[in-house]
Write an enzyme that holds these catalytic residues in place. Structure first.
Site, short mmCIF file in Angstrom:
data_model
loop_
_atom_site.label_atom_id
_atom_site.label_comp_id
_atom_site.label_asym_id
_atom_site.label_seq_id
_atom_site.Cartn_x
_atom_site.Cartn_y
_atom_site.Cartn_z
N TYR A 89 0.69 -1.27 -0.19
CA TYR A 89 0.01 0.17 0.03
C TYR A 89 0.90 1.34 -0.04
CZ TYR A 89 -4.00 -2.71 0.71
OH TYR A 89 -5.31 -3.61 0.70
N LYS A 149 4.26 -14.73 3.00
CA LYS A 149 4.48 -15.73 1.70
C LYS A 149 5.88 -15.77 1.15
CE LYS A 149 2.32 -18.23 -1.41
NZ LYS A 149 1.78 -19.50 -1.02
N ASP A 182 -2.05 -18.10 2.53
CA ASP A 182 -3.02 -18.83 2.10
C ASP A 182 -3.51 -19.79 3.09
OD1 ASP A 182 -0.63 -19.77 1.58
OD2 ASP A 182 -0.80 -20.83 -0.28
N ASP A 189 -4.99 -6.72 5.89
CA ASP A 189 -6.11 -6.04 5.42
C ASP A 189 -7.01 -7.01 5.21
OD1 ASP A 189 -7.98 -3.99 4.64
OD2 ASP A 189 -7.03 -3.53 2.78
N ASP A 217 -10.44 -8.46 7.44
CA ASP A 217 -12.10 -8.67 7.04
C ASP A 217 -12.41 -9.82 7.27
OD1 ASP A 217 -12.02 -5.85 6.81
OD2 ASP A 217 -12.83 -5.91 4.85
#
Ligand code: ATP
Length: 332
Positions: A119, A165, A198, A222, A226
């Site tokens: 970001y 990752k 994942d 982020d 959620d």
């Protein structure tokens, strides 16, 4: 005395803020409020969504409570995070009674790096597409991992899980993972583990109870935050914190919800729980516990709930019920 910057913002931000302040009024604390303007309405009136005087107000306060901003949210909240260097985004995932929580026994927290990663907004077009930069620094990784371990220690959490990752993003997430384990070595009493993002997305659905504190980079945080919100019920219930070295801002995860604004329909719980997080940050642990328990009482009893939870009370009626439970608990 605490100087608190209050930014109600737009839409339901105003309603959930005024009802939360009504509840905070019941606490045995000396809280002084100064109001700042930001958001869509501020933009319409002043041509900017975030006034310099609001930035100064937040800078000079002990802490900030923020309601919601509409279309201009990115110009307000993202800017405040940058200006104030609020490098931690804190999102608790907790089951409350009487809610649509998929699990009844969740209590973990996601610590998301707030300033870099995917970001940073450094994108450019190429001949046949576009490229986005993903920046991971040692310094930012260190401070976010340190925050996560310190949080675990201070809050009796047993384990910190790093999410990354690194098998694919060998350099960036390789650095994040290495830094995580260097920090873990300084906290030998706290278990440290790491998972790929994942796999974590799946474990959050199959065995979310196994998490205590999750620490991760900006984009992964982020998305997982959620997913966490989805595990424990609707938007009206989820609080968050943005924390820096010298300041912090607490806000509900929901936005300004123009469809229900001004009608007294908004659930005040997310804003009230954000206030609980603020009290924890100020180290007013007793007040935080009392307020949290009062919210818990009202949700469990289920008599004064807003329509999103199946009730027919207004925002202020629900908040006043929380206040009366709070006063009961303080008297006992
Ligand atoms: P914004 O543009 O400010 O992000 P939005 O409506 O797109 O606003 P949210 O405000 O996050 O996004 O909410 C989406 C929907 O969820 C709202 O339209 C509303 O119906 C519901 N909602 C959000 N917050 C609450 C709340 N506190 N109480 C009840 N319903 C809520």
């Amino acid at each position: 005395m605490y100087n608190i910057a209050i930014i109600p913002g737009d839409g339901i931000g105003k309603e959930v803020m005024s009802s939360t302040l009504e509840v905070l009024d019941g606490l045995d604390l000396d809280l002084s409020y100064e109001y700042g303007k930001a958001g869509d309405e501020c933009f319409k009136k002043n041509g900017v969504a975030l006034l310099d005087e609001t930035i100064d107000l937040v800078k000079n306060s002990d802490v900030c409570l923020f309601g919601a901003a509409g279309e201009t949210a990115a110009d307000v909240i993202v800017k405040l995070r940058q200006i104030m260097d609020l490098f931690v985004n804190l999102r608790p995932v907790k089951s409350y009674p009487g809610t649509d929580s998929l699990f009844k026994d969740l209590d973990f927290i996601i610590v998301r790096e707030n300033t870099e990663g995917m970001y940073v907004g450094e994108e450019e077009y190429t001949e046949d597409g576009a490229i986005a930069k993903r920046i991971i620094t040692k310094e930012a990784s260190e401070r976010i991992c340190e925050f996560a371990f310190k949080y675990a220690k201070d809050n009796n959490k047993k384990k910190v899980t790093a999410v990354h990752k690194a098998n694919v993003l060998k350099k960036t997430d390789g650095l994040f993972k290495k830094t995580f384990y260097e920090m873990a070595a300084e906290y030998p009493d706290i278990e440290a583990e790491d998972y790929y993002v994942d796999a974590t997305a799946m474990y959050l659905l199959t065995r979310p109870q196994s998490f205590d504190v999750i620490v991760t980079t900006n984009l992964f945080g982020d998305i997982l935050s959620d997913e966490g919100a989805g595990l424990v019920g609707g938007l009206g219930l989820i609080p968050s914190g943005n924390i820096g070295k010298n300041n912090a801002l607490f806000e509900p995860v929901h936005g300004s919800a123009p469809d229900i604004a001004g009608k007294g329909l908004a659930n005040p719980t997310a804003m009230l729980l954000s206030a609980v997080m603020m009290l924890n940050y100020l180290d007013e642990q007793k007040s935080a516990r009392l307020l949290n328990s009062a919210i818990f009482d009202v949700l469990k009893e289920g008599k004064r709930l807003t329509p999103d939870m199946g009730g027919n009370s207004s925002t202020m009626e629900m908040a006043k019920e929380v206040k009366s439970k709070l006063l009961e608990r303080m008297g006992s």
